[in-house]
Design an enzyme around this catalytic site. Structure first.
Site, PDB file in Angstrom:
ATOM      1  N   GLU A 190      32.683  35.789  24.465  1.00 32.75           N
ATOM      2  CA  GLU A 190      33.861  35.655  23.623  1.00 32.75           C
ATOM      3  C   GLU A 190      34.253  34.191  23.633  1.00 32.75           C
ATOM      4  OE1 GLU A 190      34.196  36.529  26.857  1.00 32.75           O
ATOM      5  OE2 GLU A 190      35.383  34.727  27.283  1.00 32.75           O
TER       6      GLU A 190
ATOM      7  N   SER B 163      36.370  16.193  32.447  1.00 30.91           N
ATOM      8  CA  SER B 163      35.605  17.411  32.151  1.00 30.91           C
ATOM      9  C   SER B 163      34.934  17.387  30.789  1.00 30.91           C
ATOM     10  CB  SER B 163      36.506  18.640  32.278  1.00 30.91           C
ATOM     11  OG  SER B 163      37.656  18.503  31.457  1.00 30.91           O
TER      12      SER B 163
ATOM     13  N   LYS C 218      30.977  22.677  30.419  1.00 27.50           N
ATOM     14  CA  LYS C 218      30.684  24.092  30.159  1.00 27.50           C
ATOM     15  C   LYS C 218      29.191  24.387  30.120  1.00 27.50           C
ATOM     16  CE  LYS C 218      34.852  25.865  28.020  1.00 27.50           C
ATOM     17  NZ  LYS C 218      35.775  24.713  28.024  1.00 27.50           N
TER      18      LYS C 218
HETATM   19  C1  LIG Z   1      37.062  24.650  28.588  1.00 31.25           C
HETATM   20  C2  LIG Z   1      37.433  23.338  29.086  1.00 31.25           C
HETATM   21  C3  LIG Z   1      38.306  23.168  30.190  1.00 31.25           C
HETATM   22  C4  LIG Z   1      39.005  24.308  30.867  1.00 31.25           C
HETATM   23  O1  LIG Z   1      38.203  25.227  31.504  1.00 31.25           O
HETATM   24  P1  LIG Z   1      38.060  25.291  33.099  1.00 31.25           P
HETATM   25  O2  LIG Z   1      37.353  26.574  33.311  1.00 31.25           O
HETATM   26  O3  LIG Z   1      39.438  25.279  33.674  1.00 31.25           O
HETATM   27  O4  LIG Z   1      37.283  24.110  33.511  1.00 31.25           O
HETATM   28  C5  LIG Z   1      38.546  21.888  30.648  1.00 31.25           C
HETATM   29  N1  LIG Z   1      38.004  20.807  30.048  1.00 31.25           N
HETATM   30  C6  LIG Z   1      37.188  20.922  28.983  1.00 31.25           C
HETATM   31  C7  LIG Z   1      36.630  19.684  28.375  1.00 31.25           C
HETATM   32  C8  LIG Z   1      36.872  22.184  28.465  1.00 31.25           C
HETATM   33  O5  LIG Z   1      36.065  22.279  27.404  1.00 31.25           O
END
Ligand SMILES: *Cc1c(COP(=O)(O)O)cnc(C)c1O
Length: 393
Positions: free
Chosen positions: A108, A374, A86
């Site tokens: 938000e 992610s 993010k």
């Molecule tokens: C917020 C988040 C997601 C989901 O958001 P996307 O916009 O689909 O990437 C996925 N993995 C993590 C670790 C997150 O914090």
């Protein structure tokens, strides 16, 4: 007049009260200028490198590879500052706000992850920051509220409606409309009206461009598969973007099947139908009357009834395959990755790992598979503990 492409097939567009149109046009023209401005790009890349810790590694996973029966590589967004992808987007958009001469950022947040990433970027760049959060979420996510406050942000609890994410979105939009000359609205995923999906994809595409360079250096070619979890779709669009043109690379987005696809879930690409949500036309989970359905995932970041319009189009056109994993499969995936590779993934990211486990033995040994991790799982330890206890009792 908008100048960039607003639609992806029949998805995308700008479906929002008219008063927002000039605001979004101003945002689009600033974005067009910024992405061509070498000074802006230099500053963005410098912050990613020296502050956010990029490039993140691409890690070969030998023990997981053996379990699955293919060559598995992990893109390590869990090692980026604040522990997830993010930050790429919030740094990019905070710089864009500054570029537009706006000194105040609003956003938000539901579970608080986007709020924390926004507050982090705002603090580093020196911008004022206000985060709108449903009052129920404020109670449930006290640690993230504290994080945001430590970072100098003001957290505004929203009591209206059910006191959750959608109420926080409405309140943030109202605030934006009233203070648009001073205020930038920082959106957290590839959703919302044009130009947000394009902006967020642009700032997240660094994941894909790094991955492509890294895998070509190690293996001399592009991967056979790229797998990512999908909430709104930003980490998936970010890593897919570099490979969309290479038809030999299969792209797989894994959504939350929650308690099961016939029960509570948030598998929008799998089961959604076309509709309008938060300013865009995309797939969404809705009932026969167009009311947004209740959604669920064990992963807070995947708990969203919509999905980005470009990703919806890529699934419709067959370029991206949509899959899903249940809460139970996800907990198992966390354990397998932790034990086999010494990495505790975020519950969101574990959906992508769960895909591997569900399809183990179906790959060719020489297949190169990149999984986007992610984020890291530290934020999810309580949920993981509860899920493991439930299983035992
Ligand atoms: C917020 C988040 C997601 C989901 O958001 P996307 O916009 O689909 O990437 C996925 N993995 C993590 C670790 C997150 O914090």
């Amino acid at each position: 007049m908008f100048r960039l492409k607003r639609y992806y097939g029949s998805f995308g567009g700008v479906y929002i009260p008219e008063l927002f149109i000039p605001i979004l046009e101003e945002l689009e023209s600033a974005f067009i200028r910024a992405k061509r401005d070498s000074e802006f790009l230099k500053r963005y890349r410098k912050l990613l490198k020296e502050y956010a810790g990029r490039p993140t590694p691409l890690t070969y996973a030998p023990r997981l590879s053996k379990i699955i029966g293919a060559k598995i590589y992990l893109k390590r967004e869990d090692l980026a500052h604040t522990g997830a992808h993010k930050i790429n987007n919030t740094i990019g958009q905070a710089l864009l706000a500054e570029y537009m001469g706006k000194r105040r950022i609003i956003a938000e947040t539901g579970a608080g992850q986007h709020g924390v990433a926004t507050a982090t970027a705002a603090a580093h760049i020196g911008l004022e920051c206000e985060i709108f959060m449903g009052s129920e979420d404020v109670k449930r996510q006290r640690l993230n509220v504290l994080r945001m406050e430590l970072l100098g942000a003001k957290v505004v609890p929203v009591n209206k409606g059910s006191g959750t994410l959608k109420d926080a979105i409405n309140e943030a939009l109202r605030e934006w409309a009233e203070n648009v000359t001073t205020t930038y609205y920082l959106l957290g995923s590839v959703v919302g009206p044009h130009p947000y999906p394009a902006i967020v994809k642009f700032f997240q595409s660094v994941i894909g461009s790094e991955t492509k360079k890294q895998i070509r250096k190690i293996e001399g070619r592009d991967p056979d598969y790229v797998i990512a979890c999908v909430g709104g779709g930003s980490n998936a669009m970010g890593i897919f973007s570099a490979f969309i043109r290479n038809r030999n690379t299969r792209l797989i987005g894994v959504e939350a099947a929650g308690r099961g696809l016939d029960s509570l879930h948030s598998a929008t690409l799998n089961l959604g139908t076309p509709g309008y949500l938060h300013g865009t036309r995309s797939l969404l989970l809705q009932d026969k009357n167009g009311q947004v359905k209740k959604v669920h995932s064990i992963a807070p970041g995947l708990d969203y009834p919509g999905v980005g319009p470009e990703l919806a189009h890529l699934v419709y056109s067959g370029r991206v395959k949509a899959s899903s994993a249940t809460d139970t499969e996800v907990i198992e995936a966390v354990k397998v990755l932790a034990e086999s590779e010494g990495i505790i993934p975020a519950l969101e990211s574990a959906h992508a790992v769960a895909y591997l486990l569900k399809h183990r033995g179906e790959f060719r040994q020489e297949d190169i598979v990149v999984v986007n991790i992610s984020g890291r799982g530290d934020k999810d330890m309580e949920t993981i503990m509860e899920a493991l206890h439930e299983k035992q009792s």
